[in-house]
Scaffold this active site. Structure first.
Site, PDB file in Angstrom:
ATOM      1  N   TRP A  25     109.317   6.032 -72.799  1.00 15.14           N
ATOM      2  CA  TRP A  25     110.342   5.319 -72.031  1.00 15.14           C
ATOM      3  C   TRP A  25     111.674   6.058 -72.115  1.00 15.14           C
ATOM      4  CZ3 TRP A  25     112.092   3.328 -68.100  1.00 15.14           C
ATOM      5  CH2 TRP A  25     112.934   2.200 -67.980  1.00 15.14           C
ATOM      6  N   GLY A  26     112.000   6.617 -73.277  1.00 15.03           N
ATOM      7  CA  GLY A  26     113.239   7.385 -73.425  1.00 15.03           C
ATOM      8  C   GLY A  26     113.278   8.585 -72.481  1.00 15.03           C
ATOM      9  N   ALA A 165     106.688   2.584 -68.087  1.00 17.23           N
ATOM     10  CA  ALA A 165     107.380   3.878 -68.007  1.00 17.23           C
ATOM     11  C   ALA A 165     106.660   4.859 -67.088  1.00 17.23           C
ATOM     12  CB  ALA A 165     107.551   4.456 -69.404  1.00 17.23           C
ATOM     13  N   LYS A 217     108.225 -12.617 -74.241  1.00 12.46           N
ATOM     14  CA  LYS A 217     107.121 -12.438 -73.281  1.00 12.46           C
ATOM     15  C   LYS A 217     105.852 -11.929 -73.956  1.00 12.46           C
ATOM     16  CE  LYS A 217     107.078  -7.780 -72.546  1.00 12.46           C
ATOM     17  NZ  LYS A 217     108.194  -6.860 -72.646  1.00 12.46           N
ATOM     18  N   LYS A 310     101.188  -0.246 -81.934  1.00 11.87           N
ATOM     19  CA  LYS A 310     101.226  -1.539 -82.605  1.00 11.87           C
ATOM     20  C   LYS A 310     101.446  -2.671 -81.611  1.00 11.87           C
ATOM     21  CE  LYS A 310     100.462  -0.362 -86.792  1.00 11.87           C
ATOM     22  NZ  LYS A 310      99.257  -0.879 -87.460  1.00 11.87           N
TER      23      LYS A 310
END
Lengths: 359, 359
Positions: A25-26, A165, A217, A310
């Site tokens: 995502w980064g 992403a 969520k 995780k």
């Protein structure tokens, strides 16, 4: 273009952006940002990206590979980030010129990173957190944006939404929500930094609401996965998602009375919930759990199905349960409570649709 | 049990229910209702169900078959409706004792039915409409509940939600929303009539909001189907569903200022939208349309894929477009506008994700 930019720079110093984090995502965030900084004169072209250094299988350093290829060959292979993205393995060096910091790391690393940054950042720096899944403690949630603000003494917005992403990386249409506390002008500057024709960003004055959507969520996604595992159909799944959204909204408002109902209609709310309950790893593992009929644990299935990644939903459900039991709110939140009780083996998966006690 | 019931009947006349309609959803509604009338002393046990008479392939009348088998052998085979459901092919006879009328027919038949019922119903009769997909006219939507009220001079609630009939028939967990105009007490009586442990019913004072949710969601389902047909992924689909929900809410509130935001968090809102955009025939045909890349029309695909069933989304999109263009609101509703323009071949399917003009 550069003439204009340079001329402007002499008048107004341009905002310099550093992305703190370089995972999947980064890297996508850096790509989005880099496409805007070269176009918008208020930003310095260069986007620095702090890379937690790794040695690639060929012996090369990840940061060097990114700078040579303009690709994050490990976490986002095949996608050009933009030549103006500079990977930097030295955290302090990466942030020293920046006055806009984008935090996008696993949430358990944030406190350690902030500790290293104390006293190392420029005055008037602004931050934004893209980190979903912050910690929820008994006395209430400890939010990542608050942690950053408290540790670094800087303002921190959040950006959340239905943001898988890899789909944004290939420029599929998507949306996100920025939540801010006070300064709307800065929030709008963040929006300009991220917004592209395929990535629409809206801005709401509700930092806690936006950030809690991102966390809670995942508990609902566990519930949705259980429904999938029992083949209960779209009706039941939609009902469970709706009840989950209601509990997300109710809990957020009880914890932070400033939270707005309208936030749950934004991308960070209903849209992220839908994405997460359709795909997503929490949903997937919960489906397998329900299918195993109580014979296998979440820990076991997580290890088997996620290859080292995780789950957040199970631990968030536990933390939410602690808040609820601490305050005596279990009966008001039957879905959240039931998810935790199923996760720990106290109730069967089928209990996810037994809500008579709430009526 | 009957002793108690009879004793009570001498004191208070019990409510008598007739279900006007006996298709798939009407039969499930009769089953839900019949399970409650035998339990709750305020209702007369018998549930009358008006059957539009048909001759079955074996030469038998549908109404007779239902009364002999307690099953709607044509529209809900394999499900026992309850022995207290009495099929009646005579409309006037079916309603003459009733003071609670449940309307659940295709929407194009409602006006004709009401015309036949004028002067034939008991004073103080109450109605509820389960009919989704009412007509939208240029000057605004002509709602079924309003039509019933105007033609028969009786109050009419609505019941909508994420209600795939066959899933409720086999008692899978589901929810619904009752919208009422004024009389909360009667709305709660309707809720008691429908509510079971697997079918939860909530009550909101927003008849137009609930009813508009049921119609407008079909336009959003077309958009979701287009996204599916172009394989754009969960991110984009969630974004489109969210934008659709926003437009449903905004249009409903512009047409009826009494409409409440909170209604869209109910089963009739977000949950029905999810169910319809995951499954549903509007979604299915729109997916095929996008896959055909403009080579086939909605009419053609509807005939091929739905075996005689009709799409509501395409015609509703057209009617909504008429309202929008009549009032000059197209720019405020880019998704609704774009869906119609795609349906009539004026824009390519890919336009469904081009919303720059709205920002």
């Amino acid at each position: 273009m550069s003439t204009t930019c340079c001329n402007r720079e002499e008048i107004t110093p341009r905002y310099r952006v550093t992305v703190v984090g370089s995972g999947n995502w980064g890297s996508v965030a850096a790509k989005l940002i880099a496409s805007n900084t070269v176009k918008l004169p208020i930003f310095h072209d260069e986007v620095r990206m702090w890379v937690f250094e790794e040695i690639l299988p060929g012996g090369e350093k990840l940061s060097k590979a990114i700078n040579q290829t303009n690709e994050n060959v490990k976490y986002l292979p095949g996608i050009k980030l933009g030549k103006n993205v500079i990977a930097d393995p030295d955290l302090e060096n990466a942030v020293k010129e920046a006055n806009m910091l984008v935090f996008v790391t696993p949430h358990q690393f944030v406190a350690g990173i902030c500790k290293r940054l104390v006293g190392k950042i420029k005055p008037n720096t602004e931050a934004i957190s893209l980190i979903k899944g912050m910690e929820v403690k008994t006395e209430g949630p400890c939010m990542i944006s608050k942690l950053i603000t408290d540790m670094l003494g800087i303002n921190c917005c959040v950006l959340m939404g239905a943001n898988i992403a890899n789909e944004i990386a290939v420029e599929k249409f998507s949306e996100a929500t920025i939540g801010y506390r006070q300064d709307k002008e800065f929030a709008q500057r963040w929006a300009r930094l991220f917004c592209t024709p395929y990535f629409l960003v809206s801005v709401v004055q509700d930092v806690e609401g936006v950030e809690l959507c991102g966390t809670l969520k995942n508990v609902v996604a566990i519930a949705a996965g259980l429904v999938d595992g029992m083949n209960m159909g779209n009706n039941t799944k939609a009902a469970i998602m709706r009840i989950g959204l209601r509990e997300m909204r109710a809990l957020s408002k009880l914890l932070f009375p400033s939270v707005r109902d309208s936030t749950f209609f934004e991308s960070c709310g209903v849209a992220d919930l839908i994405t997460t309950c359709l795909g997503g790893r929490n949903r997937k593992v919960a489906e397998a759990f329900a299918k195993s009929d109580g014979k296998r644990s979440f820990d076991e299935l997580e290890a088997e199905l996620l290859g080292g990644q995780k789950l957040q939903g199970v631990s968030t459900a536990k933390e939410v349960y602690e808040i609820l039991s601490h305050r005596g709110w279990q009966a008001v939140f039957p879905l959240f409570t039931t998810v935790h009780e199923i996760c720990i083996g106290q109730l069967p998966s089928s209990a996810i649709v037994e809500y008579n006690r709430a009526h």
